[in-house]
Design a protein around this motif. Structure first.
Motif, PDB file in Angstrom:
ATOM      1  N   ASN A   4       0.828  -1.206   0.000  1.00 28.70           N
ATOM      2  CA  ASN A   4       0.000   0.000   0.000  1.00 28.70           C
ATOM      3  C   ASN A   4       0.860   1.252   0.000  1.00 28.70           C
ATOM      4  N   ALA A   5       1.976   1.201   0.730  1.00 25.30           N
ATOM      5  CA  ALA A   5       2.859   2.361   0.830  1.00 25.30           C
ATOM      6  C   ALA A   5       3.730   2.527  -0.403  1.00 25.30           C
ATOM      7  N   LEU A   6       3.862   1.462  -1.191  1.00 25.82           N
ATOM      8  CA  LEU A   6       4.743   1.488  -2.359  1.00 25.82           C
ATOM      9  C   LEU A   6       3.936   1.335  -3.650  1.00 25.82           C
ATOM     10  N   ASN A   7       2.763   1.947  -3.659  1.00 32.42           N
ATOM     11  CA  ASN A   7       1.854   1.859  -4.797  1.00 32.42           C
ATOM     12  C   ASN A   7       2.091   3.046  -5.728  1.00 32.42           C
ATOM     13  N   PHE A   8       2.708   2.778  -6.883  1.00 32.79           N
ATOM     14  CA  PHE A   8       2.993   3.816  -7.872  1.00 32.79           C
ATOM     15  C   PHE A   8       2.045   3.739  -9.069  1.00 32.79           C
ATOM     16  N   GLU A 271       7.133  18.319  -5.422  1.00 31.99           N
ATOM     17  CA  GLU A 271       8.305  18.742  -6.190  1.00 31.99           C
ATOM     18  C   GLU A 271       9.558  18.010  -5.723  1.00 31.99           C
ATOM     19  N   THR A 272       9.682  17.778  -4.424  1.00 33.30           N
ATOM     20  CA  THR A 272      10.829  17.038  -3.901  1.00 33.30           C
ATOM     21  C   THR A 272      10.836  15.611  -4.427  1.00 33.30           C
ATOM     22  N   LYS A 273       9.665  14.975  -4.446  1.00 33.24           N
ATOM     23  CA  LYS A 273       9.572  13.604  -4.951  1.00 33.24           C
ATOM     24  C   LYS A 273       9.957  13.534  -6.427  1.00 33.24           C
ATOM     25  N   ALA A 274       9.417  14.477  -7.215  1.00 35.29           N
ATOM     26  CA  ALA A 274       9.697  14.465  -8.651  1.00 35.29           C
ATOM     27  C   ALA A 274      11.174  14.723  -8.935  1.00 35.29           C
ATOM     28  N   GLN A 275      11.772  15.665  -8.215  1.00 35.89           N
ATOM     29  CA  GLN A 275      13.195  15.955  -8.412  1.00 35.89           C
ATOM     30  C   GLN A 275      14.049  14.738  -8.095  1.00 35.89           C
ATOM     31  N   ARG A 276      13.683  14.015  -7.050  1.00 33.51           N
ATOM     32  CA  ARG A 276      14.456  12.824  -6.679  1.00 33.51           C
ATOM     33  C   ARG A 276      14.348  11.748  -7.757  1.00 33.51           C
ATOM     34  N   LEU A 277      13.144  11.500  -8.257  1.00 32.82           N
ATOM     35  CA  LEU A 277      12.970  10.452  -9.256  1.00 32.82           C
ATOM     36  C   LEU A 277      13.627  10.824 -10.581  1.00 32.82           C
ATOM     37  N   TYR A 278      13.368  12.025 -11.085  1.00 34.21           N
ATOM     38  CA  TYR A 278      13.962  12.409 -12.371  1.00 34.21           C
ATOM     39  C   TYR A 278      15.483  12.525 -12.269  1.00 34.21           C
ATOM     40  N   LEU A 340       3.390   9.703  -8.977  1.00 38.95           N
ATOM     41  CA  LEU A 340       3.808  10.309  -7.711  1.00 38.95           C
ATOM     42  C   LEU A 340       2.675  11.135  -7.108  1.00 38.95           C
ATOM     43  N   TYR A 341       1.504  10.547  -7.031  1.00 41.93           N
ATOM     44  CA  TYR A 341       0.360  11.275  -6.508  1.00 41.93           C
ATOM     45  C   TYR A 341       0.580  11.677  -5.052  1.00 41.93           C
ATOM     46  N   ASN A 342      -0.310  12.501  -4.558  1.00 45.56           N
ATOM     47  CA  ASN A 342      -0.125  13.114  -3.237  1.00 45.56           C
ATOM     48  C   ASN A 342       0.231  12.116  -2.143  1.00 45.56           C
ATOM     49  N   ALA A 343      -0.418  10.972  -2.143  1.00 43.43           N
ATOM     50  CA  ALA A 343      -0.234  10.033  -1.032  1.00 43.43           C
ATOM     51  C   ALA A 343       1.021   9.191  -1.144  1.00 43.43           C
ATOM     52  N   VAL A 344       1.716   9.253  -2.274  1.00 42.65           N
ATOM     53  CA  VAL A 344       2.999   8.551  -2.407  1.00 42.65           C
ATOM     54  C   VAL A 344       4.044   9.326  -1.601  1.00 42.65           C
ATOM     55  N   VAL A 349       9.397   6.931  -2.720  1.00 42.31           N
ATOM     56  CA  VAL A 349      10.168   7.341  -3.896  1.00 42.31           C
ATOM     57  C   VAL A 349      11.637   6.989  -3.710  1.00 42.31           C
ATOM     58  N   GLU A 350      12.138   7.143  -2.507  1.00 39.83           N
ATOM     59  CA  GLU A 350      13.529   6.788  -2.226  1.00 39.83           C
ATOM     60  C   GLU A 350      13.760   5.299  -2.479  1.00 39.83           C
ATOM     61  N   THR A 351      12.830   4.464  -2.052  1.00 38.28           N
ATOM     62  CA  THR A 351      12.950   3.026  -2.298  1.00 38.28           C
ATOM     63  C   THR A 351      12.943   2.726  -3.791  1.00 38.28           C
ATOM     64  N   LEU A 352      12.061   3.394  -4.523  1.00 38.59           N
ATOM     65  CA  LEU A 352      12.023   3.199  -5.975  1.00 38.59           C
ATOM     66  C   LEU A 352      13.335   3.620  -6.617  1.00 38.59           C
ATOM     67  N   CYS A 353      13.884   4.741  -6.201  1.00 41.46           N
ATOM     68  CA  CYS A 353      15.135   5.225  -6.795  1.00 41.46           C
ATOM     69  C   CYS A 353      16.293   4.280  -6.501  1.00 41.46           C
ATOM     70  N   GLU A 354      16.357   3.769  -5.296  1.00 38.35           N
ATOM     71  CA  GLU A 354      17.398   2.800  -4.960  1.00 38.35           C
ATOM     72  C   GLU A 354      17.263   1.542  -5.825  1.00 38.35           C
ATOM     73  N   THR A 355      16.029   1.117  -6.059  1.00 32.28           N
ATOM     74  CA  THR A 355      15.794  -0.072  -6.869  1.00 32.28           C
ATOM     75  C   THR A 355      16.188   0.175  -8.322  1.00 32.28           C
ATOM     76  N   LEU A 356      15.876   1.352  -8.834  1.00 28.77           N
ATOM     77  CA  LEU A 356      16.272   1.707 -10.204  1.00 28.77           C
ATOM     78  C   LEU A 356      17.791   1.666 -10.366  1.00 28.77           C
ATOM     79  N   THR A 357      18.499   2.238  -9.415  1.00 25.60           N
ATOM     80  CA  THR A 357      19.960   2.291  -9.501  1.00 25.60           C
ATOM     81  C   THR A 357      20.565   0.894  -9.412  1.00 25.60           C
ATOM     82  N   GLU A 358      20.070   0.105  -8.467  1.00 27.13           N
ATOM     83  CA  GLU A 358      20.590  -1.255  -8.310  1.00 27.13           C
ATOM     84  C   GLU A 358      20.323  -2.094  -9.563  1.00 27.13           C
TER      85      GLU A 358
END
Length: 364
Positions: A4-8, A271-278, A340-344, A349-358
């Motif tokens: 539920n917390a990692l629903n993109f 904006e913080t979430k989007a900057q981190r992902l992009y 990256l809707y409001n409740a994400v 997002v940090e978990t997603l970014c770590e997964t993308l990099t790995e």
């Protein structure tokens, strides 16, 4: 974190944990009534109070004046694609004009065209829907019934900047995927509408904000259910409304007001979430391609691909092992999409970014 917390997912989107918990309790029994929200009458005093609060919260969050009627309708944006021209594109005006900027705006344009001939003010199809026009530079007929656009294209990951001024013709916007994600100068619009299943709650209800001056245009021979004045006159209770969806929407607006602290605070988080992902996607360089051109990247939906369908599927599987869900791209575009809707949360997002990099290091 739980799935539920990692629903993109692009929709239905994630809901805040506090809202999920309140909804769970309300399905068993509302604290105010002792009855399940699923069995509450739409004619009850309780539901009238919920409708009133939902409108009041939206007005407070947006700073919306009484110039605008607020109503809650059914049928999603898809029904409004047809009812908007039925209501406002009368023969007294030149054809309405549409910005065709992606999958959903093309759907809106096609449906409106079944009601009345429309003019395409701008078309991004030839360019693959990777960029957007400047709204204030469009060549729009001075007597056009209205100009319609979709503020955020969820499929392609494109988002308009808010217009710097009101256009010379009524401006109507489908804000389904970025409504209440940031402050808004609502007085630049003749109508704003948004279905719920992105930032507002579960599917079933659509919010419509309508400049009351537009109501005088509505012809008198429309079926009552398709006449937007009917919904306004009956205070969103003409026929049985989606009580559950409106209740959850009300909980979400409370969360935005009380827990987040309003739309300016929500905008900073988004904006913080989007900057981190992009930032992560750009750091992967040639391994990943973002669909939208840089100036028009959406803060709500990032559409991207590893350039190979097998790699995209492998990443979905790898993310699933971390509990991340909802990354499949829309069927019309393919690839991947992170919404990256409001409740994400930033943590998600940090978990997603770590997964993308790995994944990029190991597989690309």
């Amino acid at each position: 974190m739980t799935p539920n917390a990692l629903n993109f997912s692009g929709g239905p989107g994630a809901l805040p944990p506090i809202v999920l918990n309140q909804t769970r309790d309300a399905i068993a029994a509302l604290p105010e009534t002792g009855l399940s929200v699923l069995g509450m009458s739409h004619r009850s005093d309780w539901f009238r109070a919920i409708l009133d609060e939902a409108e009041r919260n939206i007005r407070q969050l947006l700073g919306l004046s009484d110039r605008y009627a607020v109503t809650f309708v059914q049928g999603g944006s898809s029904l409004l694609f047809a009812t908007i021209p039925m209501n406002f594109a009368t023969d007294a005006y030149a054809p309405p004009e549409y910005v065709n900027s992606g999958y959903w705006s093309s759907r809106a344009t096609a449906e409106a065209g079944r009601v009345r001939a429309c003019r395409i003010a701008w078309d991004g199809q030839r360019g693959g829907y990777r960029e957007l026009p400047a709204l204030d530079r469009l060549d729009v007929a001075a007597d056009a019934a209205y100009l319609h656009y979709v503020t955020n294209e969820t499929v392609e990951g494109l988002q308009f900047a808010e217009p710097s001024r009101a256009p010379s013709v009524p401006l109507i916007a489908d804000m389904s995927s970025d409504f209440l994600s940031k402050p808004l100068a609502a007085d630049r619009f003749a109508m704003i509408y948004a279905h719920a299943q992105k930032n507002l709650g579960p599917a079933g209800v659509t919010v419509a904000l309508i400049d009351r001056e537009m109501l005088a245009r509505i012809p008198g021979d429309l079926p009552h259910i398709l006449d937007l004045r009917t919904q306004i006159a009956h205070r969103s209770n003409y026929n049985t409304p989606p009580v559950f969806a409106i209740y959850v929407l009300t909980l979400v607006t409370r969360w935005l007001r009380d827990d987040i602290g309003g739309l300016a605070a929500m905008q900073r988080i988004n904006e913080t979430k989007a900057q981190r992902l992009y930032g992560t996607l750009d750091a992967l360089r040639d391994a990943v391609a973002v669909h939208a051109a840089l100036p028009w990247r959406s803060r709500m939906n990032a559409a991207f691909t590893f350039g190979d369908e097998r790699l995209d599927r492998a990443f979905v599987d790898a993310a699933g092992e971390r509990g991340i869900v909802g990354l499949e791209g829309h069927r019309s575009l393919g690839g991947l999409r992170a919404s990256l809707y409001n409740a994400v949360t930033p943590e998600a997002v940090e978990t997603l970014c770590e997964t993308l990099t790995e994944f990029s290091v190991q597989r690309v």
